[in-house]
Enzyme design. Structure first.
Site, PDB file in Angstrom:
ATOM      1  N   HIS A  63     -68.270  64.596  19.603  1.00 51.80           N
ATOM      2  CA  HIS A  63     -69.645  65.010  19.312  1.00 51.80           C
ATOM      3  C   HIS A  63     -70.678  63.940  19.643  1.00 51.80           C
ATOM      4  CE1 HIS A  63     -70.110  63.212  15.147  1.00 51.80           C
ATOM      5  NE2 HIS A  63     -68.817  63.414  15.063  1.00 51.80           N
ATOM      6  N   ASP A 164     -69.384  56.966  14.734  1.00 48.41           N
ATOM      7  CA  ASP A 164     -69.106  58.396  14.525  1.00 48.41           C
ATOM      8  C   ASP A 164     -70.221  59.171  15.206  1.00 48.41           C
ATOM      9  OD1 ASP A 164     -68.552  60.919  13.638  1.00 48.41           O
ATOM     10  OD2 ASP A 164     -68.976  60.538  11.528  1.00 48.41           O
ATOM     11  N   GLU A 194     -72.133  68.628  15.313  1.00 46.47           N
ATOM     12  CA  GLU A 194     -70.879  68.521  14.557  1.00 46.47           C
ATOM     13  C   GLU A 194     -71.141  68.173  13.108  1.00 46.47           C
ATOM     14  OE1 GLU A 194     -67.240  66.616  12.820  1.00 46.47           O
ATOM     15  OE2 GLU A 194     -69.251  65.769  13.031  1.00 46.47           O
ATOM     16  N   GLU A 195     -72.108  67.293  12.869  1.00 41.25           N
ATOM     17  CA  GLU A 195     -72.319  66.795  11.505  1.00 41.25           C
ATOM     18  C   GLU A 195     -72.889  67.855  10.558  1.00 41.25           C
ATOM     19  OE1 GLU A 195     -71.104  64.170  10.422  1.00 41.25           O
ATOM     20  OE2 GLU A 195     -70.888  62.773  12.093  1.00 41.25           O
ATOM     21  N   ASP A 217     -62.437  61.861  17.560  1.00 42.20           N
ATOM     22  CA  ASP A 217     -63.420  61.523  16.530  1.00 42.20           C
ATOM     23  C   ASP A 217     -62.887  60.365  15.693  1.00 42.20           C
ATOM     24  OD1 ASP A 217     -65.662  61.681  14.793  1.00 42.20           O
ATOM     25  OD2 ASP A 217     -65.606  63.864  14.760  1.00 42.20           O
ATOM     26  N   HIS A 303     -70.189  56.911   8.186  1.00 38.06           N
ATOM     27  CA  HIS A 303     -71.452  57.455   7.678  1.00 38.06           C
ATOM     28  C   HIS A 303     -72.289  56.401   6.962  1.00 38.06           C
ATOM     29  CE1 HIS A 303     -70.527  62.041   8.035  1.00 38.06           C
ATOM     30  NE2 HIS A 303     -70.227  61.367   9.125  1.00 38.06           N
TER      31      HIS A 303
HETATM   32 CO    CO Z   1     -69.283  62.265  10.936  1.00 39.33          CO
HETATM   33 ZN    ZN Z   2     -67.542  62.568  13.599  1.00 40.28          ZN
END
Ligand code: CO
Ligand code: ZN
Length: 332
Positions: A63, A164, A194-195, A217, A303
């Site tokens: 992503h 990420d 994606e998130e 990922d 994150h």
């Molecule tokens: Co993520």
């Molecule tokens: Zn991710």
């Protein structure tokens, strides 16, 4: 690969606003593609190879979007209240700096603490963009921001915001570069959103109708003091996802990854992630179903504005994917 990783992680593209990162990726992959296009939801789709007799149609998904913040209210003094795009814990927000899609910069502050032992929820925090009133605030409700944090090269370890999943994107670009020949029709899909919804991967998988789906990922690690109860560590190789918070990987895909890693003497780890998921979840349930799995890059502090990966794991993830895609595969 380090300069590529720096370029990818220093680009701002929260979910839904992927055009900036898509331009960066497109410039890297265009010379390597047999075919390239952007679909209705903004996924960048790159085909490499054609489906031979023993080949399959394979979709890889990494992503492009990153976590972010979205303005929900601007108060009369010009302070911006927000909610999150993607799961962000409040403890990583104090003192963080953000950049809005429109270029406005801000820092995150919070209301006075009555009890220092209790972390503020993000409802008690705000973004200070230097405005004095709602009228002169350059941010409107609905404007989105991403973390601002420079890439840091620690040698073996690399730290950046948006590892990420820009590290997955980097692994896919490098795999495309190193893949000399393949019996498969491989679609390298750089996905959107994606998130928030996995929506990019879901629609791309519907359109491409792959026979196999693999996401690339990050996954969490259990190798920090009193950290997650998890077997994965930095530096012990890419992780082969068996389960995460959203799916069970197809056992045939897990076997294929492990068989290939062992044959090619690539270190790997077995991954059971307690929370979170990836684009593989959306691919698995696309159309009438797609056998799906995930090659994960171990990552600390996911994150947060400072996500850490190890260069060996990144290189070995590329090696594993190149080995998997270079030979025929049977899922029987
Ligand atoms: Co993520
Ligand atoms: Zn991710």
């Amino acid at each position: 690969m380090k300069s590529l990783i720096q370029k990818l992680t220093e680009t701002f593209s929260p979910s839904g606003y992927e055009s900036a990162i898509r331009d960066v990726i497109r410039a890297e992959v265009e010379p390597l593609a047999d075919e390239i296009r952007v679909d209705a939801l903004g996924n960048l789709i790159v085909r490499k190879g054609a489906r031979s007799e023993q080949g399959k149609r394979i979709m890889l998904a990494g992503h492009m979007d990153e976590i972010g913040l979205i303005a929900s209210h601007i108060d009369e003094n010009g302070f911006v209240r927000f909610t999150t795009i993607g799961g962000i814990r409040p403890q990583v927000l104090h003192g963080a700096r953000v950049v809005f899609v429109n270029g406005t910069r801000g820092v995150i502050g919070g209301e006075r603490y009555e009890n220092w032992n209790q972390m503020h929820p993000y409802e008690k925090m705000f973004i200070d963009v230097g405005a004095a009133s709602a009228k002169d605030c350059p941010v409107r409700v609905g404007d989105m921001a991403a973390f601002e944090r420079a890439f840091m090269d620690m040698g073996d370890k690399l730290v950046a915001k948006s590892m990420d999943d820009r590290i997955g994107v980097a692994v896919m670009i490098e795999t495309l570069r190193q893949l000399k020949s393949t019996p498969h029709e491989v679609y390298f899909v750089f996905t959107t959103q994606e998130e928030v919804t996995l929506g990019g991967a879901a629609t791309a998988a519907f359109g491409l109708d792959p026979e196999i789906g693999i996401s690339v990922d990050v996954t969490a690690t259990g190798d920090t003091p009193k950290g997650e109860k998890m077997e994965v560590s930095l530096g012990k190789g890419p992780a082969v996802k068996i389960k995460d918070g959203g799916m069970l990987a197809d056992p045939r895909i897990v076997d294929w990854m492990i068989r290939t890693a062992e044959k090619s003497k690539i270190p790997y780890q077995r991954e059971v992630l307690l929370g979170g998921t990836t684009d593989a979840k959306a691919m698995q349930v696309a159309r009438a179903g797609v056998p799906a799995g995930c090659v994960s890059i171990p990552c600390r502090y996911i994150h947060s504005p400072s996500e850490m990966v190890e260069t060996n794991d990144v290189q070995n993830a590329v090696k594993l994917l190149v080995a998997m895609l270079s030979a025929p595969v049977s899922l029987d």
